[in-house]
Design a protein around this motif. Structure first.
Motif, mmCIF file in Angstrom:
data_model
loop_
_atom_site.group_PDB
_atom_site.id
_atom_site.type_symbol
_atom_site.label_atom_id
_atom_site.label_comp_id
_atom_site.label_asym_id
_atom_site.label_seq_id
_atom_site.Cartn_x
_atom_site.Cartn_y
_atom_site.Cartn_z
ATOM 1 N N ARG A 229 -7.850 -4.326 -0.871
ATOM 2 C CA ARG A 229 -8.429 -3.112 -1.462
ATOM 3 C C ARG A 229 -7.441 -2.438 -2.405
ATOM 4 N NH1 ARG A 229 -10.294 1.923 2.243
ATOM 5 N NH2 ARG A 229 -8.044 2.226 2.252
ATOM 6 N N ALA A 230 -6.169 -2.386 -2.009
ATOM 7 C CA ALA A 230 -5.144 -1.769 -2.859
ATOM 8 C C ALA A 230 -4.909 -2.596 -4.124
ATOM 9 C CB ALA A 230 -3.843 -1.623 -2.068
ATOM 10 N N LEU B 287 -7.054 -4.593 -5.656
ATOM 11 C CA LEU B 287 -8.215 -4.506 -6.552
ATOM 12 C C LEU B 287 -8.241 -3.202 -7.345
ATOM 13 C CD1 LEU B 287 -11.018 -6.057 -4.310
ATOM 14 C CD2 LEU B 287 -9.830 -7.110 -6.252
ATOM 15 N N LYS B 288 -7.541 -2.189 -6.839
ATOM 16 C CA LYS B 288 -7.492 -0.909 -7.555
ATOM 17 C C LYS B 288 -6.546 -0.947 -8.751
ATOM 18 C CE LYS B 288 -8.671 2.139 -3.683
ATOM 19 N NZ LYS B 288 -8.185 3.238 -2.782
ATOM 20 N N HIS C 139 -5.182 -1.926 -12.300
ATOM 21 C CA HIS C 139 -5.916 -2.192 -13.540
ATOM 22 C C HIS C 139 -5.469 -3.495 -14.210
ATOM 23 C CE1 HIS C 139 -7.821 1.692 -13.314
ATOM 24 N NE2 HIS C 139 -6.635 2.271 -13.200
ATOM 25 N N ASN D 143 -2.156 -7.493 -10.357
ATOM 26 C CA ASN D 143 -2.881 -7.953 -9.153
ATOM 27 C C ASN D 143 -2.232 -9.209 -8.582
ATOM 28 O OD1 ASN D 143 -4.648 -5.917 -9.647
ATOM 29 N ND2 ASN D 143 -6.396 -7.204 -10.156
ATOM 30 N N CYS E 108 0.809 -1.230 0.000
ATOM 31 C CA CYS E 108 0.000 0.000 0.000
ATOM 32 C C CYS E 108 0.838 1.273 0.000
ATOM 33 C CB CYS E 108 -0.946 -0.001 1.208
ATOM 34 S SG CYS E 108 -2.088 -1.399 1.228
#
Length: 308
Positions: free
Chosen positions: A221-222, A224-225, A227, A232, A126
């Motif tokens: 959460r980070a 999934l952001k 692209h 990922n 993060c």
């Protein structure tokens, strides 16, 4: 051995003495696993110390975990092995309390280190640009040292409580002196003391769990952001070995300590405790090396240097 006794004659540590036909096979299995555990964790510790590229916060914490696992197994397993080979079921009161003291410290330190490793992964995923600032060597030392201090105080509290109770029974249906088992032999435990101990132990046990859950929620959460699906996977794969350890460790811990008394079984307790005290520490080095590319690369470098 029954009846109230203030002179602390010692405990009968049943261990696996009620399974005489399995003593030799169990001794062979446990001894083999113990040797593998010591060699594996010692090798990981030495690998991290000897390879400069592994002198990063994540691997420093990993090395600490391997070091702790050596002591964790050595607190309980050698006495269990001695009982299996000799048939001796006696353990002195002070020996039992001393084993309990160190087991509480080192066992909970595994949990704290897993929480610190989760925080390290959160900082890396993060806040990659500020990672070395957040997880500086000074911060790592402070976090690990603080964990030791907290757990030593926690262990002192529980050791005092267990050592000052009047015991009406002296037979432990276990292979080591675990806190709930020893406390269950007390004649009476004051309700206020039980509530206080429950509250304090909940903080010690659930605190790291909460820390790990929050860290992974923020990591997911980070991730999934991002692209790119490849991005990922690559980002989350850096957490895979740690996440594997967390799942195995806490699933076993829940089976050991989070079940109703109505399903209590000495045989069940002993087998789950063996998994927790021996087989999980034995598996940890293999999880590090098989699921971590940097560790595998470091192992290859060491092997090439040794063969050249």
């Amino acid at each position: 051995m029954e009846g109230k006794n203030e002179t602390h004659p010692g405990f009968t540590l049943v261990g696996f003495s009620d399974l005489p036909e399995l003593r030799i096979p169990l001794f062979s299995i446990f001894m083999t696993a113990y040797i593998i555990c010591i060699i594996g964790n010692f090798s990981i510790s030495m690998l991290i110390i000897s390879q400069p590229q592994l002198h990063t916060p994540m691997y420093v914490l990993m090395g600490n975990l391997a070091f702790v696992d050596i002591f964790f197994t050595s607190i309980t397993i050698p006495r269990a092995l001695y009982g299996l080979i000799s048939g001796d079921t006696y353990i002195s009161f002070h020996g039992c309390i001393l084993q309990l003291f160190f087991f509480l410290i080192v066992g909970n330190m595994d949990s704290f280190l897993l929480a610190l490793m989760a925080f390290d992964r959160y900082a890396a995923v993060c806040h990659p640009l500020r990672y070395l600032t957040i997880m500086s060597p000074k911060t790592c030392i402070y976090l690990v040292a603080s964990s030791w201090v907290i757990l030593i105080l926690h262990s002192i509290l529980y050791t005092i409580v267990n050592s000052t109770q009047a015991h009406c029974k002296w037979v432990l249906h276990h292979f080591f002196c675990d806190c709930p088992v020893v406390l269950s032999l007390s004649c009476t435990v004051a309700p206020d003391l039980q509530i206080g101990m429950l509250f304090e132990s909940a903080i010690i046990i659930l605190g790291p769990v909460f820390f790990i859950l929050v860290s992974y929620i923020l990591i997911i959460r980070a991730v999934l952001k991002l692209h790119s699906s490849k991005g990922n996977w690559q980002t989350f794969s850096t957490c895979s070995s740690h996440l594997t350890m967390v799942i195995i460790f806490y699933s076993t811990l829940i089976f050991m300590y989070s079940r109703p008394n109505t399903v209590y079984s000495p045989a069940y307790d002993r087998m789950v405790s063996i998994v927790f005290c021996l087989f999980i520490p034995m598996l940890n080095p293999f999880i590090y090396s098989l699921r971590n590319e940097q560790v595998k690369s470091a192992v290859k470098r060491v092997l090439l240097q040794a063969s050249s």
